[in-house]
Design a protein around this motif. Structure first.
Motif, mmCIF file in Angstrom:
data_model
loop_
_atom_site.group_PDB
_atom_site.id
_atom_site.type_symbol
_atom_site.label_atom_id
_atom_site.label_comp_id
_atom_site.label_asym_id
_atom_site.label_seq_id
_atom_site.Cartn_x
_atom_site.Cartn_y
_atom_site.Cartn_z
ATOM 1 N N THR A 91 68.497 48.706 50.598
ATOM 2 C CA THR A 91 69.484 48.311 51.602
ATOM 3 C C THR A 91 68.766 47.751 52.820
ATOM 4 O O THR A 91 69.136 46.703 53.351
ATOM 5 C CB THR A 91 70.347 49.513 52.014
ATOM 6 O OG1 THR A 91 70.967 50.043 50.850
ATOM 7 C CG2 THR A 91 71.423 49.100 53.002
ATOM 8 N N TYR A 136 70.340 45.157 48.557
ATOM 9 C CA TYR A 136 71.386 45.921 47.879
ATOM 10 C C TYR A 136 72.774 45.306 48.038
ATOM 11 O O TYR A 136 73.591 45.361 47.126
ATOM 12 C CB TYR A 136 71.405 47.376 48.387
ATOM 13 C CG TYR A 136 71.930 48.336 47.350
ATOM 14 C CD1 TYR A 136 71.099 48.837 46.370
ATOM 15 C CD2 TYR A 136 73.269 48.707 47.322
ATOM 16 C CE1 TYR A 136 71.558 49.694 45.389
ATOM 17 C CE2 TYR A 136 73.746 49.563 46.348
ATOM 18 C CZ TYR A 136 72.888 50.054 45.388
ATOM 19 O OH TYR A 136 73.366 50.891 44.414
ATOM 20 N N ASN A 146 73.245 53.490 50.199
ATOM 21 C CA ASN A 146 73.635 52.211 50.786
ATOM 22 C C ASN A 146 74.748 52.385 51.815
ATOM 23 O O ASN A 146 74.720 51.811 52.905
ATOM 24 C CB ASN A 146 74.093 51.257 49.662
ATOM 25 C CG ASN A 146 74.711 49.979 50.190
ATOM 26 O OD1 ASN A 146 75.903 49.765 50.068
ATOM 27 N ND2 ASN A 146 73.895 49.128 50.785
#
Lengths: 118, 156, 337
Positions: free
Chosen positions: B81, B86, B106
């Motif tokens: 992330t 992501y 995330n």
């Protein structure tokens, strides 16, 4: 073989989530999916329905958030047997303490170290 | 109850409009979305399986290996992330990237990193729980209720 | 009774149509990759433009677009008597902070994505009413500041649905003046808030289409202009889904604007830019007006256009409370007279 089973079980659990997102009314967000999976995972686990999935799929059942719910439920059930009512409050969280702490600490660190990309 | 004719007409009009919109609205590409969700979700779990088997081979118990696997997956979810990868995965994979525990990471990092300019306590610190908070709340509550139910069953 | 410069219930007719003497547009990188890259005055290299936050960037875009429009005519900020502006952020901070720098009398507006038409309408009334000689109308939107306020964090892996729209990173500024050369703003129709009970914030085009149709219908009825009067009737940000719904509604009310009826949200991007249904945001109709449209009208390529900026008037709070989405559309007629 264990990798294939992890792929199939994990993929299948994600597929269910996708069907929920695409086929139900608009507005089912990732947040709803996460809340739903952890809760349903814990409930299935309480009725003994999640362990078979873990036996078959390994990480395919423990990596999805329903597996986190499973750990929470099993932790509570185990500690209630050992410690009585206190176990209901400590069991779930001690069983998942590693993951939760990791999520908070790594989450904070990542947020401090990185900036959102365009 | 007791709706006047004007309100009834308005409701009927809105309903008709709703049908029109539903007819015109493009549907999500279900088969394609499902395929992506299945493959990406499955592959993320395969990574988890590899990590778990690695820890088992180091001599950890199965239960500890699962904990270590969760922890590692959370680390990876947070890292990817932070690297800005992501969300691109999520745009394609949908639930395939939400359902795995990496998706939970995330959901913690994404709001947190965006609120840095609002400060490290009430910006990052508060926002990181905007989705994780409800998730943990429901998980913990379910776990406590299940524990109490088990307790009742032990005494019966 | 009866106002002298009004026709019907909603349409202002400007006695001495204010002149659009200058205009400027600043757009983000994605908008700059679209079909109109040559028409925009400035294309940003990135989404921060040297600022520390997206909110600051949005404000800077508005401010710089205004300054650019002024400098094209060799004007200073002090030559402006009034600034009328608005944006999408809470408490319209992009406009407030830009107005702090520009430091002229300021009226802040909130009309969501309808702000370009709304600010032009107010500015034109001020000029034609004799209250001001020269007025600045401006608006801006920024994709990431809007996402952050209305939807999900940017780095969160969220799958977009096909009816969702892409908030444009764009700003537009227009300077209206009594007399001068340039296209004129001949009349404007103030919209009513219309709510057809739509609740899906990922399908705003459908929530706004009835408002656009209502305003356009009122405009043609009250001005008595024929349906093919304008070379282009263009809505603000209905995008592909909203536009097709609007076309259907026009057929039902028996009024189809011709020869051209389109939407800025559909025009702003090309099909390969991954914007799903199309563009949205205050900047969407603002940059299309101050980019290609005004150039074409000023250059004689088009005689006139009817710009109908559309706005969805919900907030994240009302969305969470499951309220339906009220919408509004304002129309301004821009012509070479």
């Amino acid at each position: 073989m264990s990798l294939l089973m992890a792929f199939l079980v994990g993929g299948g659990l994600c597929l269910i989530g996708q069907l929920v997102m695409d086929l139900t009314k608009p507005g089912v967000s990732p947040g709803h999916i996460l809340v739903g999976y952890i809760t349903i995972g814990a409930l299935l686990s309480a009725f003994g329905l999640y362990q078979p999935l873990v036996d078959i799929g390994g990480a395919g059942a423990t990596v999805p958030l329903s597996g986190f719910g499973h750990s929470l439920a099993q932790g509570a059930i185990k500690e209630v047997a050992e410690k009585g009512w206190l176990g209901a409050f400590t069991g779930g969280i001690s069983a998942t303490a590693g993951g939760i702490t990791a999520a908070i600490v790594f989450g904070y660190l990542a947020a401090v170290l990185f900036d959102p990309k365009d | 109850m007791g709706k006047n004719p004007e309100e009834l007409l308005k409701t009927a009009e809105q309903e008709e409009y709703h049908h029109l919109v539903n007819r015109m609205k493009p549907k999500p590409p279900l088969a394609q979305n499902c395929m992506w969700a299945f493959v990406v979700g499955g592959l993320i779990c395969v990574v988890g399986q590899i990590i778990m088997e690695y820890f088992i081979s180091l001599g950890y118990s199965r239960q500890d290996a699962v904990s270590l696997e969760s922890t590692s997956m959370i680390f990876l979810g947070a890292l990817f992330t932070g690297l800005g990868i992501y969300d691109n995965l999520g745009a394609k994979a949908g639930a395939g990237s939400v359902v795995p525990i990496t998706g939970f990471a995330n959901a913690i990092v994404a709001p947190a990193m965006e609120f840095k300019r609002e400060g490290y306590i009430f910006g990052v610190g508060a926002k990181m729980f905007s989705i994780a908070g409800p998730t943990l709340l429901f998980g913990f509550t379910a776990s406590v209720l299940i524990g109490l139910a088990k307790l009742i069953m032990l005494y019966l | 009774m009866g106002a002298i410069n009004k026709k019907g219930r909603q349409t202002f007719i400007f006695a001495d149509p204010p002149c659009i003497i200058s205009w400027a547009s600043i757009v983000g990188p994605k908008e700059g990759e679209g079909p109109w890259s040559d028409d925009f005055d400035q294309i940003l290299p990135d989404y921060l433009w040297g600022e520390a936050s997206w909110e600051k960037t949005e404000s800077k875009m508005l401010r710089e677009a205004a300054k650019l429009a002024l400098s094209k005519q060799g004007l200073q900020t002090s030559d402006i008597e009034l600034m009328v502006a608005g944006d999408l952020l809470n408490q319209i901070t992009s406009s407030n902070y830009a107005a702090r720098e520009i430091a002229v009398p300021f009226l802040g507006l909130y009309g969501a994505c309808s702000t370009m038409a709304e600010s032009l309408l107010v500015a034109a009334a001020m000029v034609d009413g004799g209250y001001c000689e020269r007025v600045l109308a401006a608006t801006s939107s920024h994709h990431y500041s809007a996402e952050r306020q209305y939807r999900a964090p940017v780095e969160q892996g969220v799958q977009r649905v096909p009816s969702s729209q892409w908030t444009a990173t764009a700003a537009g500024a227009v300077i209206l003046q009594k007399g001068g050369s340039g296209p004129r703003l001949s009349c404007a129709t103030v919209g009513k808030v219309i709510d057809m009970g739509q609740t899906d914030a990922a399908n705003m085009g459908a929530a706004m289409a009835p408002a656009a149709v209502d305003t356009i219908k009122a405009h043609f009825q009250e001005t008595g202009r024929p349906h093919d009067y304008y070379d282009l009737v263009v809505t603000g940000d209905l995008a592909a889904v909203g536009l097709s719904v609007a076309r259907e509604l026009f057929v039902r009310v028996g009024l189809v604007p011709s020869p051209n009826f389109s939407d800025c949200g559909v025009l702003l991007y090309d099909g390969l830019q991954d914007v799903d249904s199309g563009g949205s945001g205050c900047g969407c109709s603002a940059c299309m007006l101050t980019g290609p449209f005004l150039r074409k009208v000023a250059g004689g390529e088009m005689r006139n256009i009817l710009l109908v900026s559309t706005g969805a008037l919900m907030s994240p709070t009302t969305t969470f409370q499951k309220e339906s989405i009220p919408a509004i559309a304002h129309a301004v007629a821009i012509e070479n007279i």
